[in-house]
Design a protein around this motif. Structure first.
Motif, PDB file in Angstrom:
ATOM      1  N   GLY A 699       0.818  -1.208   0.000  1.00 20.01           N
ATOM      2  CA  GLY A 699       0.000   0.000   0.000  1.00 20.01           C
ATOM      3  C   GLY A 699       0.848   1.252   0.000  1.00 20.01           C
ATOM      4  N   ALA A 700       1.940   1.243   0.782  1.00 21.96           N
ATOM      5  CA  ALA A 700       2.843   2.395   0.803  1.00 21.96           C
ATOM      6  C   ALA A 700       3.511   2.597  -0.554  1.00 21.96           C
ATOM      7  CB  ALA A 700       3.884   2.214   1.899  1.00 21.96           C
ATOM      8  N   ALA A 701       3.874   1.499  -1.209  1.00 21.29           N
ATOM      9  CA  ALA A 701       4.445   1.597  -2.555  1.00 21.29           C
ATOM     10  C   ALA A 701       3.454   2.276  -3.494  1.00 21.29           C
ATOM     11  CB  ALA A 701       4.809   0.204  -3.072  1.00 21.29           C
ATOM     12  N   ASN A 702       2.184   1.881  -3.402  1.00 18.55           N
ATOM     13  CA  ASN A 702       1.147   2.539  -4.209  1.00 18.55           C
ATOM     14  C   ASN A 702       1.073   4.026  -3.885  1.00 18.55           C
ATOM     15  OD1 ASN A 702       0.268   0.304  -5.618  1.00 18.55           O
ATOM     16  ND2 ASN A 702      -1.447  -0.131  -4.257  1.00 18.55           N
ATOM     17  N   GLY A 703       1.178   4.354  -2.586  1.00 21.79           N
ATOM     18  CA  GLY A 703       1.093   5.754  -2.195  1.00 21.79           C
ATOM     19  C   GLY A 703       2.222   6.588  -2.756  1.00 21.79           C
ATOM     20  N   ALA A 821       7.646   3.771 -12.922  1.00 23.67           N
ATOM     21  CA  ALA A 821       6.908   3.398 -11.713  1.00 23.67           C
ATOM     22  C   ALA A 821       6.340   2.005 -11.873  1.00 23.67           C
ATOM     23  CB  ALA A 821       5.779   4.400 -11.448  1.00 23.67           C
ATOM     24  N   LEU A 822       6.347   1.277 -10.771  1.00 21.71           N
ATOM     25  CA  LEU A 822       5.798  -0.075 -10.757  1.00 21.71           C
ATOM     26  C   LEU A 822       4.466  -0.087 -10.022  1.00 21.71           C
ATOM     27  CD1 LEU A 822       8.951  -2.227 -10.028  1.00 21.71           C
ATOM     28  CD2 LEU A 822       7.435  -2.491 -11.992  1.00 21.71           C
ATOM     29  N   ARG A 823       3.526  -0.803 -10.563  1.00 26.42           N
ATOM     30  CA  ARG A 823       2.241  -0.991  -9.894  1.00 26.42           C
ATOM     31  C   ARG A 823       2.025  -2.488  -9.660  1.00 26.42           C
ATOM     32  NH1 ARG A 823      -2.782  -0.799 -14.060  1.00 26.42           N
ATOM     33  NH2 ARG A 823      -1.931  -2.192 -15.643  1.00 26.42           N
ATOM     34  N   HIS A 824       0.985  -2.805  -8.899  1.00 18.78           N
ATOM     35  CA  HIS A 824       0.612  -4.202  -8.621  1.00 18.78           C
ATOM     36  C   HIS A 824       1.792  -4.969  -8.031  1.00 18.78           C
ATOM     37  CE1 HIS A 824      -2.459  -3.684 -12.169  1.00 18.78           C
ATOM     38  NE2 HIS A 824      -2.691  -2.863 -11.152  1.00 18.78           N
ATOM     39  N   THR A 825       2.320  -4.423  -6.950  1.00 16.78           N
ATOM     40  CA  THR A 825       3.555  -4.957  -6.380  1.00 16.78           C
ATOM     41  C   THR A 825       3.321  -5.987  -5.271  1.00 16.78           C
ATOM     42  OG1 THR A 825       3.646  -3.103  -4.835  1.00 16.78           O
ATOM     43  CG2 THR A 825       4.819  -2.856  -6.923  1.00 16.78           C
ATOM     44  N   ALA A 826       2.086  -6.361  -5.025  1.00 16.01           N
ATOM     45  CA  ALA A 826       1.809  -7.308  -3.942  1.00 16.01           C
ATOM     46  C   ALA A 826       2.602  -8.614  -4.055  1.00 16.01           C
ATOM     47  CB  ALA A 826       0.315  -7.608  -3.874  1.00 16.01           C
TER      48      ALA A 826
END
Length: 892
Positions: A699-703, A821-826
């Protein structure tokens, strides 16, 4: 003194009230200047009702609110801003004012009725079909029925010793009496004798005299419940205390804006945010008037005030495929569409199947968000907007009666058709004028009528087609001057002003509190039915914004948001398949274990399955990163915030309770359920904290990515107060809590290295540092970000690309900034301790041969890290995505 940039580089929104004044803001100018903001962005500053926490309930357009310091304090703030080369953008409210004591214009209308000099200022329908109201203003302010209120002494005659006038006291509020009724009262005896003679609680004679006096007033007191059925003035949404202004009248426009224009001419204000533009009769005309007035005042501005057109943005919700009208000549919207786009980008559509199944199995709901919104629209029309629906239907009926060919059309039939059009209306409003509808509005009506044809009575289908003609399908200007043209124009205006509040109340304030698939997508301006957005679509929207409105505001948090920007992107992690599976498992276990905490009420189990599921999401999304489950006071403070959100959410959903008729047993049972959940003996708190810890780093990565995209894509970034740290707020008033500026100022001054910031990432200073670095980047390259191009970069790989990498370039006259930027990093951050990134993490998400093509050759440095390197060909993202999941490369 540094010159103030034009257009603004970056805004910081502040909410002013008695607890945070203009002098308080002046004390924080240095902090925002050091952060890199170019303009403060103030909530409305005109005098509002006493105690207002937001300023949208204006009572005096000619004074700066004394509760925030008045005009002298504003001048002190602006002096501090100018000393740091900064400006001020002001939120203004042209659509409405507070309808109550303190508003001299409104009180004059109550005293004099249609003869008041301000009668034309307010959007009052003096032609009410109710003979008891016609020609008067309905005031639905009584807590009991009229006669009961009189007998209980809640409505009584009183005397104002300061003015010598008799007044009507309703509870503690003094309403004026018509001047023509003052003299008979004075002639009836002493003040004491007159008051005793009109004491309704002392006998039938007093009741009869007081009632007879009220019958001679220019307003009619009524029970509050009559508002939705019978109110005869245009409101802001369904709020009786906010009365619509007739901004289409030049006199009203000039009077309401007199102080605003004075402040602009004196260089005190550099830009304006126009609240609720869709509430105005003619937004196009208003924007044109505003722009021309500001242009004329430009030459009066003093040295040091920025030159060039004033910065003007409008609060406008754009539906999918809808565009801001270029003829309005504004710089853009306040950024809700960007908030939707970046949110959807960070959600993963691949998780829709799991989340849909989970929501349906828990709630029993089988309909999607669109159908739920349609149902909410239908309910809202009857529950909250019956009076507005009736007024619109009567206007259309007037258009029908104006022509011989449609004299046999009934009001009832028009009303039936109108309901179906409004239920299926796909946007907030249309903008037809004397020339009728344009192509965009025709498309809107095509969609609305296609939906209405499926649900309207067969015998009303022909009338449906006729109604669309009356509502701008035929240009009023094409008709000869006279009653037909006037009736059509009036019907069109009333309809267009009615659709926006109905849509907002139904979608934002009802359906978004009912649909619980994933609450992070239930936001102002968003389509909750769309879970994710492909990278290519996000790029396309950025390219379009750069071409049409390059200075559009970019927001990810506002005073109106349902959930804070970091609350949303933490919940977005649950849309990723791995996290969705873990979420389904844990929430199923929680529901089973907590069955014994639910209680039976008259309206079913409390909480209902849907309400319970949305509560779990809220607890997970809003859990503060540094909250220790063993810290009882902090846990109690968190519980109080969630309880306030829960009660508001339950009432907004309007299923088992609502604001107008609160079901307190149900609400109390839901409160008790929440309290039991968070009780130490339950054991749930530890599990909740553990689950949050599993998704927190992702979540922090998304932020961090969300913040970076707000600062680097086309537009002007807006940072809402307090969101320079993590923002795990909820809907207002939670999102207006006091901000700890001292702590923020201290962490900014420390300028810790990235390693230390990552080690203590939960305190928010990491996000602040990222924001600071990118604001400084914008300050170094103002032209690049104000007018530079936006170019998506090709991601080359030999394998199928899952769309996890976002890559683009901003360029201007040979200068370049590259964003990765990277997304969907779970998959790599689930259960991680920190959002720290590395080449290994990148490789786990992207194919090893991933390269970014089209990057201009040269030396670059990552402004979010320490790496410098020469780029001569395709760029390897793994070289740069360290230490964060976002890198911003500046050519050096």
């Amino acid at each position: 003194m540094n010159p103030v940039p034009h257009p603004p580089r970056a805004l910081a929104r502040l909410q002013f009230h008695a607890g945070f004044t203009l002098d308080d803001a002046a004390a924080r100018v240095d902090y925002y200047a050091d952060l890199g903001v170019s303009h403060l962005y103030a909530s409305p500053l005109l005098t509002a009702r006493p105690g207002s926490m937001h300023g949208y309930d204006v009572i005096d357009c000619h004074r700066i609110n004394p509760e925030v310091g008045g005009e002298d304090a504003l001048r002190r703030l602006v002096a501090r801003l100018r000393a740091r080369g900064m400006g001020l953008v002001l939120d203004i409210v042209p659509n409405h004012m507070f309808a109550g004591v303190g508003n001299a214009w409104w009180m004059d209308v109550l005293a004099h009725g249609r003869t008041s000099r301000y009668a034309g200022y307010f959007d009052i329908d003096w032609r009410s079909p109710d003979p008891l109201v016609r020609g008067r203003v309905l005031l639905p302010i009584l807590g009991k029925p009229y006669a009961e209120s009189l007998r209980a002494g809640e409505v009584r005659l009183d005397h104002d010793a300061d003015t010598g006038a008799f007044v009507l006291k309703v509870y503690d509020n003094a309403l004026p009496l018509a001047p023509e009724t003052q003299a008979p009262l004075r002639a009836a005896g002493s003040v004491a004798q007159v008051l005793a003679a009109h004491a309704a609680g002392q006998g039938e004679e007093g009741f009869a005299r007081l009632h007879a006096l009220l019958e001679r007033q220019h307003y009619r007191l009524a029970l509050w419940k009559l508002a939705s059925d019978s109110i005869d003035y245009r409101r802001f949404f369904d709020i009786n205390e906010l009365v619509g202004l007739r901004m289409e009248h030049t006199r009203v426009f000039e009077d309401v804006h007199a102080l605003i224009f004075k402040l602009y001419a004196e260089g005190m204000v550099d830009g304006l945010r126009i609240d609720h533009i869709d509430g105005l009769a003619d937004p196009h005309r208003y924007c044109g008037q505003l722009r021309r007035a500001l242009y004329r005042l430009e030459r009066q501005r003093p040295p040091g005030a920025p030159r060039g057109p004033a910065y003007v943005v409008v609060e406008k919700i754009l539906a999918e495929g809808e565009h801001l009208r270029p003829e309005w000549r504004v710089d853009g919207t306040t950024g809700y569409e960007f908030m939707d786009q970046v949110s959807a980008l960070l959600h993963d559509a691949a998780g829709a199947g799991v989340l849909d199944g989970l929501w349906q199995s828990i709630s029993g709901e089988r309909t999607g968000f669109a159908d739920m919104a349609h149902a909410a629209r239908r309910q809202i029309l009857i529950d909250s907007f019956e009076a507005e629906l009736d007024r619109t239907a009567r206007a259309l009926f007037g258009a029908a009666r104006a022509e011989l060919d449609s004299r046999d059309v009934s009001l009832a039939a028009i009303r039936r058709v109108l309901v179906e059009v409004l239920v299926h209306f796909p946007v907030y409003r249309t903008y037809a004028g004397v020339l009728g509808r344009d192509a965009m509005d025709d498309k809107v009506f095509g969609i609305a009528c296609a939906g209405a044809r499926r649900t309207v009575r067969l015998e009303d289908r022909e009338l449906l087609e006729q109604v669309t003609v009356w509502l701008g399908g035929q240009a009023p200007r094409s008709l000869p001057p006279g009653p037909v043209r006037q009736a059509r124009a009036r019907a069109m205006t009333i309809f267009q002003q009615a659709t926006s509040p109905m849509a907002a109340k139904a979608v934002e304030d009802t359906a978004c509190y009912r649909y619980g698939r994933l609450l992070s997508r239930n936001e102002v301006g968003a389509d909750a039915g769309r879970l994710g957005l492909p990278v290519a679509d996000f790029h396309a929207r950025c390219v379009e914004r750069q071409a049409s409105h390059p200075h559009n505001l970019l927001a990810t948090a506002t005073h109106d948001h349902k959930r804070g920007e970091d609350t949303r992107v933490r919940l977005a992690v649950l849309s990723q398949p791995a996290a969705a599976a873990a979420w389904a498992e844990v929430v199923t276990r929680w529901r089973s274990r907590h069955a014994g905490l639910r209680v039976q009420t008259e309206v079913g189990m409390a909480p209902s399955a849907a309400d319970e599921y949305m509560l779990y999401q809220t607890l997970v999304g809003a859990w503060p990163p540094q909250l220790d489950p063993a810290d009882a006071p902090a846990l109690q403070a968190f519980a109080e915030r969630i309880a306030a959100w829960q009660r508001k959410a339950l009432r907004e959903a309007k299923r088992r309770t609502r604001w107008t008729v609160p079901n307190e047993p149900y609400e109390d049972a839901c409160d008790a359920f929440l309290a039991a959940l968070l009780a130490p003996a339950q054991g749930f708190v530890a599990e909740l904290a553990a689950f949050v810890a599993r998704i927190a780093a992702a979540g922090a990565a998304n932020g961090l990515v969300q913040t970076a995209l707000r600062l680097t894509t086309p537009g002007i970034p807006d940072t809402y107060q307090g969101t320079d740290y993590w923002d795990f707020s909820l809907v207002d008033p939670d999102n207006r809590r006091p901000v700890d500026f001292d702590r923020r100022q201290s962490s900014l001054a420390r300028h810790a290295d990235w390693g230390a910031l990552l080690a203590s990432w939960r305190d928010g200073a990491l996000k602040q540092r990222l924001l600071h670095e990118l604001l400084q980047l914008r300050a170094r390259h103002p032209a690049l970000f104000a007018g530079g191009d936006y170019r998506p970069l090709a991601v080359a790989t030999a394998e199928d690309e899952p769309g996890r990498l976002i890559a683009f370039a901003r360029g201007w006259r040979g200068r370049a900034v590259i964003v990765l930027a990277l997304r969907h990093t779970a998959p790599v951050l689930l259960d991680a301790e920190s959002p720290r990134w590395s080449a290994a993490g990148t490789a786990a998400l992207l194919p090893a041969d991933t390269r970014i093509q089209g990057v201009p050759a040269g030396m670059y440095r990552n402004v979010l890290g320490d790496r410098h390197a020469e780029v001569e060909g395709p760029l390897d993202p793994a070289d740069w995505l360290d230490p964060l999941p976002v890198a911003v490369l500046e050519a050096v």
